[in-house]
Write a protein that holds these residues in place. Structure first.
Motif, PDB file in Angstrom:
ATOM      1  N   SER A 199       0.763  -1.328   0.024  1.00 21.65           N
ATOM      2  CA  SER A 199       0.044   0.217  -0.023  1.00 21.65           C
ATOM      3  C   SER A 199       0.999   1.323   0.027  1.00 21.65           C
ATOM      4  CB  SER A 199      -1.008  -0.132   1.083  1.00 21.65           C
ATOM      5  OG  SER A 199      -1.739  -1.148   1.110  1.00 21.65           O
ATOM      6  N   ALA A 200       1.767   1.314   0.985  1.00 23.48           N
ATOM      7  CA  ALA A 200       2.793   2.196   1.095  1.00 23.48           C
ATOM      8  C   ALA A 200       3.486   2.531  -0.513  1.00 23.48           C
ATOM      9  CB  ALA A 200       3.696   2.275   2.005  1.00 23.48           C
ATOM     10  N   MET A 201       4.030   1.650  -1.011  1.00 21.89           N
ATOM     11  CA  MET A 201       4.634   1.394  -2.377  1.00 21.89           C
ATOM     12  C   MET A 201       3.756   1.927  -3.281  1.00 21.89           C
ATOM     13  SD  MET A 201       6.965  -1.970  -2.113  1.00 21.89           S
ATOM     14  CE  MET A 201       7.503  -1.778  -3.799  1.00 21.89           C
ATOM     15  N   TYR A 202       2.320   1.615  -3.340  1.00 13.84           N
ATOM     16  CA  TYR A 202       1.519   2.163  -4.382  1.00 13.84           C
ATOM     17  C   TYR A 202       1.338   3.522  -4.166  1.00 13.84           C
ATOM     18  CZ  TYR A 202      -3.171   2.657  -6.575  1.00 13.84           C
ATOM     19  OH  TYR A 202      -4.131   3.079  -7.556  1.00 13.84           O
ATOM     20  N   SER A 203       0.896   4.049  -2.866  1.00 14.81           N
ATOM     21  CA  SER A 203       0.703   5.430  -2.802  1.00 14.81           C
ATOM     22  C   SER A 203       1.816   6.374  -3.138  1.00 14.81           C
ATOM     23  CB  SER A 203       0.254   5.692  -1.480  1.00 14.81           C
ATOM     24  OG  SER A 203      -1.148   5.092  -1.083  1.00 14.81           O
ATOM     25  N   LEU A 204       3.032   6.035  -2.834  1.00 15.74           N
ATOM     26  CA  LEU A 204       4.325   6.668  -3.189  1.00 15.74           C
ATOM     27  C   LEU A 204       4.575   6.840  -4.278  1.00 15.74           C
ATOM     28  CD1 LEU A 204       6.465   8.456  -1.837  1.00 15.74           C
ATOM     29  CD2 LEU A 204       7.967   6.318  -1.559  1.00 15.74           C
ATOM     30  N   MET A 205       4.382   5.678  -5.020  1.00 10.57           N
ATOM     31  CA  MET A 205       4.782   5.747  -6.441  1.00 10.57           C
ATOM     32  C   MET A 205       3.702   6.626  -7.325  1.00 10.57           C
ATOM     33  SD  MET A 205       2.868   4.430  -9.262  1.00 10.57           S
ATOM     34  CE  MET A 205       1.652   2.990  -8.968  1.00 10.57           C
ATOM     35  N   LEU A 206       2.423   6.570  -6.954  1.00  8.52           N
ATOM     36  CA  LEU A 206       1.473   7.690  -7.667  1.00  8.52           C
ATOM     37  C   LEU A 206       1.648   9.016  -7.361  1.00  8.52           C
ATOM     38  CD1 LEU A 206      -2.201   5.970  -7.401  1.00  8.52           C
ATOM     39  CD2 LEU A 206      -0.676   6.650  -9.595  1.00  8.52           C
ATOM     40  N   LEU A 207       1.990   9.379  -5.947  1.00  8.33           N
ATOM     41  CA  LEU A 207       2.471  10.592  -5.696  1.00  8.33           C
ATOM     42  C   LEU A 207       3.573  11.078  -6.294  1.00  8.33           C
ATOM     43  CD1 LEU A 207       2.248  13.133  -3.700  1.00  8.33           C
ATOM     44  CD2 LEU A 207       3.631  11.806  -1.869  1.00  8.33           C
ATOM     45  N   VAL A 208       4.800  10.349  -6.418  1.00  2.00           N
ATOM     46  CA  VAL A 208       6.089  10.851  -7.129  1.00  2.00           C
ATOM     47  C   VAL A 208       5.689  10.842  -8.478  1.00  2.00           C
ATOM     48  CG1 VAL A 208       8.370  10.411  -7.675  1.00  2.00           C
ATOM     49  CG2 VAL A 208       7.361   9.922  -5.374  1.00  2.00           C
ATOM     50  N   LEU A 209       5.047  10.243  -9.247  1.00  3.09           N
ATOM     51  CA  LEU A 209       4.842  10.130 -10.531  1.00  3.09           C
ATOM     52  C   LEU A 209       3.943  11.058 -11.142  1.00  3.09           C
ATOM     53  CD1 LEU A 209       5.192   8.544 -13.365  1.00  3.09           C
ATOM     54  CD2 LEU A 209       3.225   7.239 -12.842  1.00  3.09           C
ATOM     55  N   MET A 210       2.900  11.456 -10.421  1.00  2.00           N
ATOM     56  CA  MET A 210       2.133  12.595 -10.653  1.00  2.00           C
ATOM     57  C   MET A 210       2.408  14.023 -10.324  1.00  2.00           C
ATOM     58  SD  MET A 210      -0.062  10.820 -12.491  1.00  2.00           S
ATOM     59  CE  MET A 210      -0.891  12.358 -12.944  1.00  2.00           C
ATOM     60  N   TYR A 211       3.249  13.895  -9.157  1.00  3.68           N
ATOM     61  CA  TYR A 211       3.791  15.451  -9.133  1.00  3.68           C
ATOM     62  C   TYR A 211       5.082  15.701 -10.166  1.00  3.68           C
ATOM     63  CZ  TYR A 211       6.607  18.997  -6.511  1.00  3.68           C
ATOM     64  OH  TYR A 211       7.042  19.919  -6.152  1.00  3.68           O
ATOM     65  N   GLY A 212       5.640  14.626 -10.479  1.00  8.02           N
ATOM     66  CA  GLY A 212       6.534  15.039 -11.557  1.00  8.02           C
ATOM     67  C   GLY A 212       6.041  15.486 -12.960  1.00  8.02           C
ATOM     68  N   MET A 213       4.532  14.779 -13.241  1.00 11.33           N
ATOM     69  CA  MET A 213       3.832  15.445 -14.457  1.00 11.33           C
ATOM     70  C   MET A 213       3.328  16.564 -14.320  1.00 11.33           C
ATOM     71  SD  MET A 213       2.092  11.618 -15.643  1.00 11.33           S
ATOM     72  CE  MET A 213       1.510  12.557 -17.029  1.00 11.33           C
ATOM     73  N   SER A 214       3.001  16.897 -13.114  1.00 12.55           N
ATOM     74  CA  SER A 214       2.432  18.234 -12.847  1.00 12.55           C
ATOM     75  C   SER A 214       3.429  19.483 -13.017  1.00 12.55           C
ATOM     76  CB  SER A 214       1.890  18.515 -11.429  1.00 12.55           C
ATOM     77  OG  SER A 214       2.773  18.545 -10.437  1.00 12.55           O
ATOM     78  N   MET A 215       4.798  19.131 -12.772  1.00  8.16           N
ATOM     79  CA  MET A 215       5.931  20.057 -13.118  1.00  8.16           C
ATOM     80  C   MET A 215       6.374  20.061 -14.338  1.00  8.16           C
ATOM     81  SD  MET A 215       8.183  19.004  -9.836  1.00  8.16           S
ATOM     82  CE  MET A 215       9.219  20.104 -10.168  1.00  8.16           C
ATOM     83  N   LEU A 216       5.776  19.235 -15.602  1.00  6.36           N
ATOM     84  CA  LEU A 216       6.287  19.592 -16.954  1.00  6.36           C
ATOM     85  C   LEU A 216       5.955  20.870 -17.462  1.00  6.36           C
ATOM     86  CD1 LEU A 216       5.141  15.923 -18.217  1.00  6.36           C
ATOM     87  CD2 LEU A 216       7.335  16.885 -18.038  1.00  6.36           C
ATOM     88  N   PRO A 217       6.709  21.434 -18.223  1.00  5.54           N
ATOM     89  CA  PRO A 217       7.734  20.887 -19.004  1.00  5.54           C
ATOM     90  C   PRO A 217       8.948  21.267 -18.125  1.00  5.54           C
ATOM     91  CG  PRO A 217       7.201  22.934 -19.961  1.00  5.54           C
ATOM     92  CD  PRO A 217       6.152  22.667 -18.793  1.00  5.54           C
ATOM     93  N   LYS A 218       9.184  21.739 -16.983  1.00  2.00           N
ATOM     94  CA  LYS A 218      10.459  22.069 -16.276  1.00  2.00           C
ATOM     95  C   LYS A 218      11.245  20.835 -16.414  1.00  2.00           C
ATOM     96  CE  LYS A 218       8.261  25.424 -13.416  1.00  2.00           C
ATOM     97  NZ  LYS A 218       7.918  25.825 -11.977  1.00  2.00           N
ATOM     98  N   VAL A 219      12.447  20.973 -16.447  1.00  2.00           N
ATOM     99  CA  VAL A 219      13.533  19.889 -16.424  1.00  2.00           C
ATOM    100  C   VAL A 219      13.494  19.089 -15.205  1.00  2.00           C
ATOM    101  CG1 VAL A 219      16.067  19.391 -16.579  1.00  2.00           C
ATOM    102  CG2 VAL A 219      15.076  21.206 -17.927  1.00  2.00           C
ATOM    103  N   ASN A 220      13.374  19.667 -13.940  1.00  2.00           N
ATOM    104  CA  ASN A 220      13.459  18.952 -12.674  1.00  2.00           C
ATOM    105  C   ASN A 220      12.222  18.234 -12.489  1.00  2.00           C
ATOM    106  OD1 ASN A 220      11.717  21.250 -12.427  1.00  2.00           O
ATOM    107  ND2 ASN A 220      12.611  21.731 -10.430  1.00  2.00           N
ATOM    108  N   ALA A 221      11.256  17.946 -13.658  1.00  2.00           N
ATOM    109  CA  ALA A 221      10.027  17.003 -13.535  1.00  2.00           C
ATOM    110  C   ALA A 221      10.626  15.846 -13.744  1.00  2.00           C
ATOM    111  CB  ALA A 221       9.169  17.774 -14.429  1.00  2.00           C
TER     112      ALA A 221
END
Length: 459
Positions: A199-221
């Motif tokens: 459960s922890a891995m699943y939630s963390l995975m979605l958080l990290v992935l979607m946070y990165g997508m929300s930062m696009l198109p910045k390089v640090n995404a």
């Protein structure tokens, strides 16, 4: 214990109405909220994305908890959390708390999404499953259709905070009716243990992935997106080796109907969810409509969906669901094409007609596709399957919102939307619809190649 099926249908219809009503009325009020708190386009999008992200993070875990400890119990807790969060948004909003309280709403929504369909399917047999899912889907679209119009009316006449008071009233009605009318409980996976690590891995995975997508198109995404994909691989590897996984990966690997039906759902929601956000901004900024007028135009799609969904659901009890869903996916794809050519002078009848076609496509796709998913698993997995349906919806909604956010970031930055930026806003809207149209094409293929349900999958 005998179960009052009509009471269950009524309660689940109310909650199926509540969550889309909240989202669609909130979207129509976003320009007013942004004006009061001086929010830019990206901040506006985060107010919607926070709800979706948190819902997706907790949906699968709550579905598993519901299978183990009781679907009705988790459902009631979810409605209570959603209602409290709505009340707080009505009486204690600010520029900084709106995102946090929308996230709290997402926690409650995850509990509702992870149990509602499972409870419906637990109560009704295979031969009536499509009909009740069709009626439930109609309630979703009634919420979507009333949301923009009622949300626009309330925002224009009583202020945007009033839309959350409606949520509170509906939430309290659901809680009282459930306590009085539904005595039964469903916990068919009670003997299983809870996969905390998964459960922890699943939630963390979605958080990290979607946070990165929300930062696009910045390089640090990109490091976040890469980290999310690595966590996804680790999650799949771990879930194939744990005794009682939070998500049985073998359902996807060995069950063609389940896996391709979920893939089709993911693509469908990815390509259609941001339509409300994009057209809300187009109609209010480019076409200079107020919130109430924009809401009336946008009713064309959900009203069509509400009318057709019960028919599509009943039909999926008699005809292989994937055939109906494939027709719906094709109609959805065609409906997105006209939006690629929006302009300042586009007639409102053009917009409303395209939305009506979209409504036909979504109605023919959604309940038959859900019927195919729920009909492809055993009863002990109803909670997880219901959660998976919700996860595909929410993940698709996040991807759809992320596409819009990325285009806004490229074309508008973090600036407030002023008349000088309207051409760039229009360009963003048209580009988004072009991307969504292209996404739908493989969705048609996924819907068609899933195959028919076997005899075991129908029982």
């Amino acid at each position: 214990m005998a179960v009052d099926k009509r009471a269950v249908q009524f309660i689940m219809a109310l909650s199926s109405f509540l969550t889309p009503f909240s989202g669609s009325s909130f979207n129509i009020a976003l320009p007013s909220i942004a004006g009061e708190y001086r929010l830019g386009a990206i901040a506006m999008s985060w107010a919607s994305l926070a709800y979706l992200l948190v819902s997706a993070m907790f949906l699968i875990p709550f579905g598993k908890v519901a299978d183990m400890y009781g679907r009705k119990r988790v459902y009631l807790y979810g409605v209570a959390v959603f209602t409290v969060a709505s009340g707080l948004l009505a009486v204690y909003p600010s520029g900084s708390t709106i995102v946090a309280l929308r996230a709290l709403q997402g926690v409650g929504a995850a509990m509702i999404y992870g149990t509602g369909i499972a409870i419906l399917v637990s109560v009704h047999g295979p031969q009536e499953r499509g009909a009740v899912l069709g009626l439930n889907t109609a309630a979703v679209y009634i919420g979507l259709s009333i949301g923009p119009s009622l949300g626009g009316f309330l925002t224009s006449n009583f202020g945007w905070r009033s839309i959350f008071l409606v949520n509170v009233g509906v939430g309290l009605l659901i809680i009282v009716t459930t306590l009085l009318k539904v005595r039964a409980e469903w916990a068919e996976g009670a003997s299983r243990s809870f996969d905390v690590k998964g459960s922890a891995m699943y939630s963390l995975m979605l958080l990290v992935l979607m946070y990165g997508m929300s930062m696009l198109p910045k390089v640090n995404a990109y490091p976040y997106i890469l980290g999310g994909l690595i966590l996804l691989g680790a999650f799949i590897y771990y879930e194939t080796r744990v005794e009682n996984p939070i998500l049985d990966v073998n359902l996807f690997l060995s069950n063609k109907a389940f896996s391709f039906s979920n893939l089709a759902a993911l693509i469908n929601f990815s390509a259609t969810y941001a339509v409300t956000l994009l057209l809300s901004m187009y109609l209010q900024y480019i076409k200079a409509l107020d919130a109430q007028q924009a809401g009336l135009v946008m009713m064309a799609s959900p009203i069509t969906q509400a009318i057709i969904s019960p028919v599509a659901g009943r039909l999926s009890d008699r005809v292989e669901p994937h055939r109906i869903a494939s027709v719906g996916m094709t109609a959805t794809t065609l409906s997105l094409l006209p939006f690629m050519f929006l302009g300042e002078g586009t007639p409102l009848t053009y917009v409303a007609g395209s939305l009506a076609l979209l409504g036909v496509g979504l109605a023919l796709f959604t309940s038959p596709n859900t019927n195919a998913i729920m009909g492809s698993v055993e009863r002990t997995f109803y909670g997880v399957a219901s959660s998976t349906v919700g996860t595909m919806r929410l993940t698709g909604q996040m991807l759809s919102t992320s596409v819009a956010m990325t285009l806004f970031a490229i074309n508008l930055g973090s600036s407030q939307i002023v008349p000088e930026l309207y051409p760039l806003l229009l360009s963003s809207v048209k580009t988004a619809f072009t991307i969504f149209f292209a996404m739908c094409i493989p969705g048609i293929a996924a819907s068609m190649i899933r195959g028919r349900l076997t005899g075991n999958e129908k029982t």
